[in-house]
Motif scaffolding. Structure first.
Motif, PDB file in Angstrom:
ATOM      1  N   ILE A 176       0.838  -1.198   0.000  1.00  0.00           N
ATOM      2  CA  ILE A 176       0.000   0.000   0.000  1.00  0.00           C
ATOM      3  C   ILE A 176       0.874   1.251   0.000  1.00  0.00           C
ATOM      4  O   ILE A 176       0.604   2.226  -0.709  1.00  0.00           O
ATOM      5  CB  ILE A 176      -0.957  -0.014   1.210  1.00  0.00           C
ATOM      6  N   SER A 177       1.953   1.233   0.768  1.00  0.00           N
ATOM      7  CA  SER A 177       2.842   2.405   0.802  1.00  0.00           C
ATOM      8  C   SER A 177       3.499   2.614  -0.558  1.00  0.00           C
ATOM      9  O   SER A 177       3.640   3.758  -1.020  1.00  0.00           O
ATOM     10  CB  SER A 177       3.904   2.243   1.886  1.00  0.00           C
ATOM     11  N   GLU A 178       3.909   1.530  -1.223  1.00  0.00           N
ATOM     12  CA  GLU A 178       4.516   1.643  -2.550  1.00  0.00           C
ATOM     13  C   GLU A 178       3.519   2.185  -3.563  1.00  0.00           C
ATOM     14  O   GLU A 178       3.856   3.029  -4.405  1.00  0.00           O
ATOM     15  CB  GLU A 178       5.040   0.283  -2.997  1.00  0.00           C
ATOM     16  N   VAL A 179       2.283   1.701  -3.494  1.00  0.00           N
ATOM     17  CA  VAL A 179       1.244   2.173  -4.406  1.00  0.00           C
ATOM     18  C   VAL A 179       0.974   3.660  -4.189  1.00  0.00           C
ATOM     19  O   VAL A 179       0.820   4.425  -5.152  1.00  0.00           O
ATOM     20  CB  VAL A 179      -0.047   1.349  -4.230  1.00  0.00           C
ATOM     21  N   CYS A 180       0.924   4.087  -2.943  1.00  0.00           N
ATOM     22  CA  CYS A 180       0.687   5.516  -2.668  1.00  0.00           C
ATOM     23  C   CYS A 180       1.832   6.373  -3.202  1.00  0.00           C
ATOM     24  O   CYS A 180       1.597   7.467  -3.750  1.00  0.00           O
ATOM     25  CB  CYS A 180       0.514   5.733  -1.171  1.00  0.00           C
ATOM     26  N   SER A 237      -5.425  -5.487  -3.874  1.00  0.00           N
ATOM     27  CA  SER A 237      -5.443  -4.959  -5.240  1.00  0.00           C
ATOM     28  C   SER A 237      -6.819  -5.086  -5.890  1.00  0.00           C
ATOM     29  O   SER A 237      -7.135  -4.348  -6.822  1.00  0.00           O
ATOM     30  CB  SER A 237      -4.395  -5.671  -6.104  1.00  0.00           C
ATOM     31  N   ASP A 238      -7.634  -6.003  -5.394  1.00  0.00           N
ATOM     32  CA  ASP A 238      -8.976  -6.200  -5.947  1.00  0.00           C
ATOM     33  C   ASP A 238      -9.818  -4.932  -5.906  1.00  0.00           C
ATOM     34  O   ASP A 238     -10.635  -4.688  -6.780  1.00  0.00           O
ATOM     35  CB  ASP A 238      -9.694  -7.307  -5.175  1.00  0.00           C
ATOM     36  N   PRO A 285      -9.086   4.384  -4.794  1.00  0.00           N
ATOM     37  CA  PRO A 285      -7.738   4.886  -5.081  1.00  0.00           C
ATOM     38  C   PRO A 285      -7.142   5.561  -3.853  1.00  0.00           C
ATOM     39  O   PRO A 285      -7.858   5.845  -2.888  1.00  0.00           O
ATOM     40  CB  PRO A 285      -7.987   5.892  -6.212  1.00  0.00           C
ATOM     41  N   PRO A 286      -5.832   5.820  -3.868  1.00  0.00           N
ATOM     42  CA  PRO A 286      -5.186   6.431  -2.704  1.00  0.00           C
ATOM     43  C   PRO A 286      -5.824   7.740  -2.250  1.00  0.00           C
ATOM     44  O   PRO A 286      -5.901   8.030  -1.062  1.00  0.00           O
ATOM     45  CB  PRO A 286      -3.747   6.660  -3.176  1.00  0.00           C
ATOM     46  N   ASP A 287      -6.263   8.579  -3.185  1.00  0.00           N
ATOM     47  CA  ASP A 287      -6.988   9.790  -2.818  1.00  0.00           C
ATOM     48  C   ASP A 287      -7.793  10.266  -4.019  1.00  0.00           C
ATOM     49  O   ASP A 287      -7.933   9.542  -5.011  1.00  0.00           O
ATOM     50  CB  ASP A 287      -6.056  10.889  -2.275  1.00  0.00           C
ATOM     51  N   GLU A 288      -8.297  11.486  -3.935  1.00  0.00           N
ATOM     52  CA  GLU A 288      -9.238  11.990  -4.936  1.00  0.00           C
ATOM     53  C   GLU A 288      -8.566  12.668  -6.121  1.00  0.00           C
ATOM     54  O   GLU A 288      -9.239  13.131  -7.053  1.00  0.00           O
ATOM     55  CB  GLU A 288     -10.199  12.985  -4.274  1.00  0.00           C
ATOM     56  N   ARG A 289      -7.244  12.721  -6.189  1.00  0.00           N
ATOM     57  CA  ARG A 289      -6.565  13.566  -7.164  1.00  0.00           C
ATOM     58  C   ARG A 289      -6.481  12.991  -8.581  1.00  0.00           C
ATOM     59  O   ARG A 289      -6.121  13.703  -9.504  1.00  0.00           O
ATOM     60  CB  ARG A 289      -5.157  13.906  -6.666  1.00  0.00           C
ATOM     61  N   LYS A 290      -6.773  11.745  -8.758  1.00  0.00           N
ATOM     62  CA  LYS A 290      -6.712  11.119 -10.091  1.00  0.00           C
ATOM     63  C   LYS A 290      -5.344  11.344 -10.735  1.00  0.00           C
ATOM     64  O   LYS A 290      -5.223  11.707 -11.899  1.00  0.00           O
ATOM     65  CB  LYS A 290      -7.829  11.663 -10.996  1.00  0.00           C
ATOM     66  N   ASN A 291      -4.310  11.110  -9.941  1.00  0.00           N
ATOM     67  CA  ASN A 291      -2.944  11.365 -10.393  1.00  0.00           C
ATOM     68  C   ASN A 291      -2.521  10.502 -11.567  1.00  0.00           C
ATOM     69  O   ASN A 291      -1.754  10.935 -12.424  1.00  0.00           O
ATOM     70  CB  ASN A 291      -1.959  11.134  -9.236  1.00  0.00           C
TER      71      ASN A 291
END
Length: 209
Positions: A103-107, A126-127, A133-139
């Protein structure tokens, strides 16, 4: 391509990981992984068996055992800080299952606008990544896959057009100076001029290399 993964509850996840490793090797794409977790170990072993290149970034400052499944090993000595290297070493990140470390790597990958490729249908964190997603920013784009066929073919989602593994990573595109100077403001490339991910009115100036 960074491969992030941990032990997952569904044995099918290991089959998908193996297929992904074979596919990436066949496309000439280097796989970056710790290589120690069960899911990613299967992927890198298959990649090596298929003649691919595997870069293993291990947390300690000493080399792993001689039978470590990698063609290149980097003993970074950074402990958990190694997660940043994993997140940024690839043009995109395959995510298989996952717990706190993944999770930290994905963020981190999300913050730095790396596309995320979560395995779905096999349980694990991952499912649910697409809907959580990590947050709302759609990075960056989140492109779920449940088979090697889905991993390879061009796909679309969230209103974007994407170059997928064979096209975007192995054969990147370059943006012409005219494209850049006229002011694309979408930030889909994360600031890198050869990594446009959007299918928009500006794409008429993309030229393949």
């Amino acid at each position: 391509m960074s491969a992030l993964g941990r032990k997952t509850p569904d044995p099918a996840a290991y089959e998908r990981a193996a297929e992904a490793g074979t596919l990436l090797a066949g496309l000439g794409i280097t796989v970056v992984s710790v290589c120690g977790s069960p899911a990613t170990r299967v992927a890198v072993e298959r990649a090596i068996a298929a003649g691919g290149t595997v870069l293993s970034i291990v947390p300690p400052d000493e080399m792993p055992p001689p039978d470590w499944p990698a063609t290149v090993v980097v003993p970074c000595g950074m402990g958990d800080a190694r997660n940043l290297l994993m997140a940024l070493s690839g043009d995109a990140c395959i995510v298989i299952g996952g717990r706190a470390g993944i999770i930290s790597e994905v963020c981190l990958a999300w913050l730095h606008k790396r596309p995320l490729l979560p395995l779905t249908g096999c349980g694990g964190w991952s499912d649910g990544l697409l809907n959580n997603p990590p947050d709302e920013r759609k990075n960056s784009p989140i492109l779920p896959w449940s088979s090697s066929a889905e991993l390879k073919k061009p796909t679309s989602g969230a209103g974007f057009g994407f170059y997928w593994v064979a096209e975007r990573v192995a054969w990147p595109v370059i943006l012409s100076d005219d494209f850049w100077n006229r002011g694309c403001r979408e930030s889909a490339c994360g600031g890198f001029r050869n990594r446009c991910l959007r299918d928009c009115s500006w794409s008429t100036n993309i030229r393949s290399v």
